[in-house]
Design an enzyme around this catalytic site. Structure first.
Site, PDB file in Angstrom:
ATOM      1  N   LYS A 106       0.982  -1.141   0.126  1.00 15.20           N
ATOM      2  CA  LYS A 106      -0.409  -0.104   0.141  1.00 15.20           C
ATOM      3  C   LYS A 106       1.155   1.130   0.023  1.00 15.20           C
ATOM      4  O   LYS A 106       2.017   1.267   0.492  1.00 15.20           O
ATOM      5  CB  LYS A 106      -1.052  -0.463   1.246  1.00 15.20           C
ATOM      6  N   GLY A 218     -20.236   6.812   2.828  1.00 10.68           N
ATOM      7  CA  GLY A 218     -19.492   7.017   1.417  1.00 10.68           C
ATOM      8  C   GLY A 218     -19.994   6.925   0.164  1.00 10.68           C
ATOM      9  O   GLY A 218     -20.894   6.160  -0.173  1.00 10.68           O
ATOM     10  N   TYR A 219     -19.892   7.938  -0.804  1.00  7.81           N
ATOM     11  CA  TYR A 219     -20.432   8.294  -1.840  1.00  7.81           C
ATOM     12  C   TYR A 219     -19.392   8.078  -3.202  1.00  7.81           C
ATOM     13  O   TYR A 219     -19.383   8.973  -4.204  1.00  7.81           O
ATOM     14  CB  TYR A 219     -21.546   9.034  -1.800  1.00  7.81           C
ATOM     15  N   GLY A 220     -18.465   7.802  -3.483  1.00  4.71           N
ATOM     16  CA  GLY A 220     -16.999   8.092  -4.023  1.00  4.71           C
ATOM     17  C   GLY A 220     -17.721   6.768  -4.537  1.00  4.71           C
ATOM     18  O   GLY A 220     -18.543   6.151  -5.114  1.00  4.71           O
ATOM     19  N   ASN A 221     -16.348   6.046  -5.579  1.00  5.31           N
ATOM     20  CA  ASN A 221     -16.157   4.745  -5.763  1.00  5.31           C
ATOM     21  C   ASN A 221     -16.748   4.071  -5.707  1.00  5.31           C
ATOM     22  O   ASN A 221     -17.936   3.554  -6.130  1.00  5.31           O
ATOM     23  CB  ASN A 221     -14.277   4.703  -6.521  1.00  5.31           C
ATOM     24  N   GLY A 223     -19.050   3.739  -2.658  1.00  8.95           N
ATOM     25  CA  GLY A 223     -20.374   3.723  -2.206  1.00  8.95           C
ATOM     26  C   GLY A 223     -20.984   4.028  -3.700  1.00  8.95           C
ATOM     27  O   GLY A 223     -22.316   3.678  -3.789  1.00  8.95           O
TER      28      GLY A 223
HETATM   29  P1  NAD Z   1     -13.012   7.787  -3.024  1.00 10.25           P
HETATM   30  O1  NAD Z   1     -11.734   8.849  -2.624  1.00 10.25           O
HETATM   31  O2  NAD Z   1     -14.046   7.471  -4.009  1.00 10.25           O
HETATM   32  O3  NAD Z   1     -14.397   8.027  -1.919  1.00 10.25           O
HETATM   33  C1  NAD Z   1     -14.583   7.760  -0.235  1.00 10.25           C
HETATM   34  C2  NAD Z   1     -16.023   8.792   0.190  1.00 10.25           C
HETATM   35  O4  NAD Z   1     -15.615   8.573   0.911  1.00 10.25           O
HETATM   36  C3  NAD Z   1     -16.423   9.269  -0.537  1.00 10.25           C
HETATM   37  O5  NAD Z   1     -17.201   9.990  -1.058  1.00 10.25           O
HETATM   38  C4  NAD Z   1     -16.485  10.743   1.087  1.00 10.25           C
HETATM   39  O6  NAD Z   1     -17.024  12.273   0.736  1.00 10.25           O
HETATM   40  C5  NAD Z   1     -16.525   9.860   2.252  1.00 10.25           C
HETATM   41  N1  NAD Z   1     -16.587   9.719   2.991  1.00 10.25           N
HETATM   42  C6  NAD Z   1     -14.949  11.140   3.506  1.00 10.25           C
HETATM   43  N2  NAD Z   1     -14.794  10.723   4.679  1.00 10.25           N
HETATM   44  C7  NAD Z   1     -15.902  10.084   4.756  1.00 10.25           C
HETATM   45  C8  NAD Z   1     -16.684  10.514   6.499  1.00 10.25           C
HETATM   46  N3  NAD Z   1     -15.106  10.827   7.528  1.00 10.25           N
HETATM   47  N4  NAD Z   1     -17.634   9.381   6.849  1.00 10.25           N
HETATM   48  C9  NAD Z   1     -18.586   9.974   5.991  1.00 10.25           C
HETATM   49  N5  NAD Z   1     -17.927   9.630   4.560  1.00 10.25           N
HETATM   50  C10 NAD Z   1     -16.712   9.944   4.896  1.00 10.25           C
HETATM   51  O7  NAD Z   1     -12.615   6.307  -1.990  1.00 10.25           O
HETATM   52  P2  NAD Z   1     -13.206   5.102  -2.460  1.00 10.25           P
HETATM   53  O8  NAD Z   1     -12.283   4.767  -3.777  1.00 10.25           O
HETATM   54  O9  NAD Z   1     -14.832   4.499  -2.569  1.00 10.25           O
HETATM   55  O10 NAD Z   1     -12.447   3.772  -1.519  1.00 10.25           O
HETATM   56  C11 NAD Z   1     -13.893   3.943  -0.474  1.00 10.25           C
HETATM   57  C12 NAD Z   1     -13.426   3.037   0.822  1.00 10.25           C
HETATM   58  O11 NAD Z   1     -13.302   1.526   0.131  1.00 10.25           O
HETATM   59  C13 NAD Z   1     -11.858   3.384   1.526  1.00 10.25           C
HETATM   60  O12 NAD Z   1     -11.809   2.118   2.330  1.00 10.25           O
HETATM   61  C14 NAD Z   1     -10.721   2.258   1.022  1.00 10.25           C
HETATM   62  O13 NAD Z   1      -9.807   1.374   0.994  1.00 10.25           O
HETATM   63  C15 NAD Z   1     -12.022   0.711   0.242  1.00 10.25           C
HETATM   64  N6  NAD Z   1     -11.606   0.064  -1.193  1.00 10.25           N
HETATM   65  C16 NAD Z   1     -11.918   1.132  -1.950  1.00 10.25           C
HETATM   66  C17 NAD Z   1     -10.888  -0.069  -3.295  1.00 10.25           C
HETATM   67  C18 NAD Z   1     -11.336   1.107  -4.750  1.00 10.25           C
HETATM   68  O14 NAD Z   1     -11.131   0.114  -5.491  1.00 10.25           O
HETATM   69  N7  NAD Z   1     -11.812   2.614  -4.804  1.00 10.25           N
HETATM   70  C19 NAD Z   1     -10.971  -0.970  -3.555  1.00 10.25           C
HETATM   71  C20 NAD Z   1     -11.114  -1.838  -1.831  1.00 10.25           C
HETATM   72  C21 NAD Z   1     -11.449  -1.157  -0.867  1.00 10.25           C
END
Ligand code: NAD
Length: 416
Positions: A106, A218-221, A223
């Site tokens: 990581k 969470g509403y990124g990738n 969520g």
């Molecule tokens: P991202 O940056 O696209 O989205 C993160 C989301 O979380 C955003 O909507 C942000 O506003 C929200 N957020 C941040 N802090 C917050 C809080 N305190 N309370 C509520 N919401 C909050 O990230 P992602 O890629 O969607 O990753 C989210 C999680 O999934 C992380 O834990 C990441 O390690 C895990 N993950 C992601 C992937 C991937 O392929 N993207 C793979 C495995 C695990």
């Protein structure tokens, strides 16, 4: 006693519990408790105003006994070396539980991407790669995106690497744009994989997913795709979603297209017409069938776990549940799909991306999803079966499957 929220201490405590059940050899246990290699470096970046800011970067190669280290790079103001270590450990268990021939790693940079221009982000991304170029590669360590990093950033990093080495080697980084060797289906893969595991857990719980209710933090990738695919492919009624600014709720369900459009316009999910604003804490305690923490670590703790009402907790985020909360949720009979199983879809399709890059022959999205389904469903049942056989909760079971595989590779190599 105050709950320890240090993610690496939590990752080690989880391993310790599994080691005890496994009666793991103490020398092996000691070896698996620590990262094999880590890099700490500074990245000077010329800012748009002419000043130079120095950022702190990390890359941790936790264990590469089963194959090259694999894991994303996170850009976050609260990044710490212990977060990176924990995430690298979880990647090790994730690739092992998914049975793909990779280890765990990581990376991270302490920065606030929201306050940086695209040019500054490009210089930071290239500077990060210049620091690690010697230590990564398709046979050593293969980075990918994570929180606040994306295909565009992967493209800059790939270009920097290929400029340094003078070779075209797209497999050195995954989560790339399709035009540069990305895989079809990679962007939604983590959510898709999570939904396949939710489908299997729902069968065990006798829950019909069509019309089942869900709340997503969470509403990124992760969520947002859990919402889109959950609603469109599985008929799940998502009643609440949130981001770092707060959440929204509608008992009749939230339409993903409406929420995405609102988020695109305002940058947030709150204040979306036809919904009621709620806090992140309220979202976690809603009366729903499925709770999906899909944001950051330590969201379910001893403080709120008792109030969780969901039947299934699907951990799409890494490390959302503390060990104390874990015990509480298990005692309540909630089915936890542990993070490194639930969110393994991303790394499984990253592995498919590396395979396709190796052959320079690309699959279509339905083939990617079919193969992802087979891989993650097999992993889900290996974990479920282990939990039944050993009479342990699903997280410990996932550790037992993963640690056994990593320990065997370490033994066969003669390291311990
Ligand atoms: P991202 O940056 O696209 O989205 C993160 C989301 O979380 C955003 O909507 C942000 O506003 C929200 N957020 C941040 N802090 C917050 C809080 N305190 N309370 C509520 N919401 C909050 O990230 P992602 O890629 O969607 O990753 C989210 C999680 O999934 C992380 O834990 C990441 O390690 C895990 N993950 C992601 C992937 C991937 O392929 N993207 C793979 C495995 C695990």
């Amino acid at each position: 006693m105050k709950e320890n929220l240090n993610p690496f201490a939590i990752a080690q405590a989880q391993l310790d519990e599994a080691a005890e059940v496994l009666q793991l050899d103490p020398d092996m246990h000691a070896f698996l408790r620590e990262p094999m290699r880590e890099f700490h470096f500074t990245i000077p970046v010329r800012m748009d105003d002419g000043t130079t800011r120095t950022f702190q970067g990390f890359r941790v190669q936790y264990n590469d006994a089963r194959g090259p280290a694999k894991g994303g790079i996170r850009f976050h103001p609260d990044e710490t070396i212990d977060t990176v270590r924990a995430l690298a450990a979880w990647m090790t268990w994730k690739t092992a539980v998914s049975d793909i021939p990779l280890g765990g790693g990581k990376g991270g940079v302490i920065c606030n991407p929201r306050e940086m221009s695209q040019d500054e982000l490009e210089r930071l991304s290239r500077g990060y790669m210049r620091n690690i170029a010697r230590y990564v590669g398709i046979t050593q360590d293969v980075p990918a995106p994570d929180v606040h990093t994306n295909p565009r950033i992967m493209a800059w990093m790939l270009d920097e690497y290929e400029t340094i080495t003078g070779k075209r080697e797209p497999g050195v980084i995954t989560g790339k744009p399709l035009e540069l060797g990305g895989s079809a289906g990679r962007t939604p893969a983590t959510a898709m994989g999570g939904l396949f595991t939710i489908r299997e857990a729902a069968k065990l719980k006798g829950l019909d997913l069509n019309g089942a209710t869900a709340a997503i933090q969470g509403y990124g990738n992760v969520g947002s795709y859990a919402h889109i695919l959950g609603q469109k492919e599985f008929g799940i009624k998502v009643v609440a979603v949130s981001d770092e600014f707060g959440g929204i709720y509608n008992t009749n369900g939230l339409d993903c297209d409406v929420i995405l459009d609102h988020q695109r316009k305002t940058g947030k999910v709150i204040n979306c017409p036809g919904t009621e604003n709620i806090t992140n804490s309220e979202l976690l305690e809603l009366e729903v069938d499925i709770l999906i923490p899909g944001a950051i670590e330590n969201q379910l703790t001893s403080q709120n776990a008792n109030n969780v009402k969901a039947k299934i907790v699907a951990e799409l985020a890494n490390g959302p549940t503390t060990p104390e909360a874990d015990n509480i949720l298990n005692d309540k009979g909630i089915y936890i799909i542990p993070d490194f199983l639930c969110n393994a879809g991303g790394v499984i399709v990253s592995y498919f991306e590396m395979v396709q890059n190796g052959y320079q022959y690309y699959w279509d999205e339905s083939m990617v999803h079919d193969r992802l389904d087979r891989k993650i469903t097999t992993a889900f049942h290996a974990v479920h079966q282990m939990s039944q056989t050993k009479n342990v909760d699903t997280r410990v079971a996932a550790y037992l499957v993963a640690v056994n595989r990593v320990a065997e590779a370490v033994r066969l190599r003669g390291w311990v």
